[in-house]
Design a protein around this motif. Structure first.
Motif, PDB file in Angstrom:
ATOM      1  N   THR A 197       3.446  16.857  72.447  1.00 26.05           N
ATOM      2  CA  THR A 197       2.662  18.090  72.541  1.00 26.05           C
ATOM      3  C   THR A 197       3.412  19.237  71.885  1.00 26.05           C
ATOM      4  O   THR A 197       4.648  19.262  71.867  1.00 26.05           O
ATOM      5  CB  THR A 197       2.342  18.443  73.999  1.00 26.05           C
ATOM      6  N   ARG A 206      -2.435  22.603  65.950  1.00 30.35           N
ATOM      7  CA  ARG A 206      -3.493  21.921  66.689  1.00 30.35           C
ATOM      8  C   ARG A 206      -4.856  22.095  66.016  1.00 30.35           C
ATOM      9  O   ARG A 206      -5.773  21.309  66.241  1.00 30.35           O
ATOM     10  CB  ARG A 206      -3.576  22.457  68.116  1.00 30.35           C
ATOM     11  N   SER A 209      -6.531  19.135  64.283  1.00 31.85           N
ATOM     12  CA  SER A 209      -6.877  17.970  65.083  1.00 31.85           C
ATOM     13  C   SER A 209      -7.782  17.005  64.317  1.00 31.85           C
ATOM     14  O   SER A 209      -8.806  17.407  63.759  1.00 31.85           O
ATOM     15  CB  SER A 209      -7.575  18.401  66.378  1.00 31.85           C
ATOM     16  N   THR A 231      -3.409  16.185  66.726  1.00 33.13           N
ATOM     17  CA  THR A 231      -4.377  16.136  67.817  1.00 33.13           C
ATOM     18  C   THR A 231      -4.606  17.532  68.371  1.00 33.13           C
ATOM     19  O   THR A 231      -3.924  18.480  67.982  1.00 33.13           O
ATOM     20  CB  THR A 231      -3.879  15.230  68.963  1.00 33.13           C
ATOM     21  N   HIS A 232      -5.539  17.642  69.302  1.00 32.07           N
ATOM     22  CA  HIS A 232      -5.814  18.944  69.899  1.00 32.07           C
ATOM     23  C   HIS A 232      -4.678  19.405  70.810  1.00 32.07           C
ATOM     24  O   HIS A 232      -4.656  20.554  71.247  1.00 32.07           O
ATOM     25  CB  HIS A 232      -7.128  18.903  70.688  1.00 32.07           C
ATOM     26  N   ARG A 233      -3.710  18.504  71.060  1.00 30.59           N
ATOM     27  CA  ARG A 233      -2.561  18.877  71.880  1.00 30.59           C
ATOM     28  C   ARG A 233      -1.248  18.852  71.109  1.00 30.59           C
ATOM     29  O   ARG A 233      -0.248  19.392  71.581  1.00 30.59           O
ATOM     30  CB  ARG A 233      -2.450  17.956  73.099  1.00 30.59           C
ATOM     31  N   GLY A 234      -1.240  18.192  69.943  1.00 30.08           N
ATOM     32  CA  GLY A 234       0.021  18.134  69.210  1.00 30.08           C
ATOM     33  C   GLY A 234       0.047  17.064  68.150  1.00 30.08           C
ATOM     34  O   GLY A 234      -0.767  17.056  67.229  1.00 30.08           O
TER      35      GLY A 234
END
Length: 392
Positions: A197, A206, A209, A231-234
């Motif tokens: 993350t 992010r 993503s 990704t949307h988190r890392g």
């Protein structure tokens, strides 16, 4: 089978437990396999996108992480990928090699589970599922395991319950609690083969993503070249999952976005295509969204002809080692495996038996041996399960 008829009780009907039970059965041992879930091999079934990446032909001890890097050598040398492949072929299971030595079923992971389960049953073993273990005791050279169905006894007990990765599959840290009960040390478990993350300034990445590209990811002296994914988190993708097993909080992960480019490639591009821009060059090599983001971060505006060589060399260096400081991982919920576990210092590398508790064994993911992505952890399950089975 009643408890008193068993030569060994194996806790956990995952890859290692099933392998151990089947192989012990071939040696005439009467085995009772106790599984917490409603069916055996649940983690096998979801592996490899449902096709089970059941081994890796490039298996070698240096592709495993452990506080004792030599521990895995004995079992891996005595039970090889070719040995397991022989079982697969004898069963008539069609398979193929994907990339980097990874072997998959052509059909379904269910074929591997059925092969292992049949191996247990056909040699006289018993598998009991939906077993909630209420207690484990040891006295007079015998182990007693109590579940809601009663008590079962045997002179050998094998811990094959894995680690806490993928808790939605029922994974827990039971193996560690049991090991500590018997006085065995445990190397602190942590998520491995897990997405990282991002926070701070890196959080802006992010926005990419879903973007994937081939990269080299590095931390310390370790590097992997495979796909990377935002990704949307890392960060995720095979290269990141691999490096996550070596990464520690506070450390940087360096990403080479253009691993095939020589250090002076931007200056060379200036000479050959002076009117090109950083953005246009990156778009030729990378997905558009990533190219735009990196060009904006590098802040090199205009044609290459108008940019100093020193700045171009600095940009090339940054692209070959873009530093991210992850603020964590996505944890056991998204980790494919668990690093750490029952200390290998407590076990025989030949038999997997506890040195101070005769008759007690630890195998598979429950112990402090963690493989790379790509079939290595299954091969460790087969090899360690086989090693214990030879001793039971």
């Amino acid at each position: 089978m009643t408890g008193t008829e068993a030569d060994a009780i194996i806790l956990g009907a995952g890859a290692a437990g099933l392998m151990c039970a089947a192989q012990a059965g071939l040696r005439g041992r009467r085995v009772l396999l106790l599984e917490r879930a409603g069916r055996p091999g649940k983690k096998i079934l979801i592996s490899g996108g449902g096709r089970c990446n059941f081994t890796n032909i490039d298996t070698a001890p240096d592709r495993y992480i452990s506080a004792n890097p030599h521990f895995a050598k004995s079992a891996l040398s005595r039970y090889t990928p070719q040995d397991f492949l022989a079982l697969v072929e004898d069963r008539g299971i069609a398979w193929h090699e994907k990339t980097l030595g990874q072997l998959f079923c052509d059909g379904s992971a269910r074929q591997i589970v059925d092969m292992l389960v049949d191996g247990v049953v056909q040699t006289g073993g018993t598998i009991r599922c939906d077993q909630q273990i209420a207690g484990v005791d040891h006295a007079d050279g015998r182990f007693r395991v109590t579940t809601q169905d009663g008590s079962f006894e045997a002179p050998a007990l094998v811990i094959a319950t894995g680690g806490p990765s993928i808790p939605k599959m029922g994974a827990t840290g039971f193996a560690y609690d049991l090991a500590r009960q018997f006085g065995l040390k445990v190397v602190e478990p942590r998520p491995a083969l897990v997405p990282l993350t991002l926070g701070g300034e890196d959080v802006l990445f992010r926005e990419l993503s879903g973007v994937a590209t081939e990269i080299v990811a590095r931390t310390g002296k370790t590097a992997f070249r495979e796909a990377g994914l935002f990704t949307h988190r890392g960060l995720s993708g095979p290269a990141i999952l691999q490096i996550s097993s070596y990464w520690r909080h506070g450390e940087a992960v360096a990403v080479d976005f253009l691993p095939d480019r020589a250090p002076g490639w931007l200056v060379d591009a200036k000479r050959s295509t002076p009117r090109a821009t950083m953005r246009s060059l990156l778009k030729d090599a990378l997905p558009d969204r990533l190219a735009v983001t990196l060009a904006e971060r590098l802040a090199l505006e205009g044609e290459l002809a108008n940019l100093p060589d020193a700045r171009l060399n600095a940009a090339a260096a940054q692209l070959s080692g873009w530093r991210f400081i992850p603020n964590g991982t996505e944890g056991f919920a998204k980790a494919e495996v668990t690093a750490g576990g029952i200390s290998t210092a407590e076990l025989s590398s030949k038999t997997m038996e506890a040195k101070r508790v005769p008759g007690l064994y630890g195998i598979g993911e429950a112990i402090d041996v963690t493989g790379w992505l790509g079939g290595y952890n299954f091969q460790w399950a087969w090899a360690s399960g086989w090693a214990a089975a030879r001793s039971i």
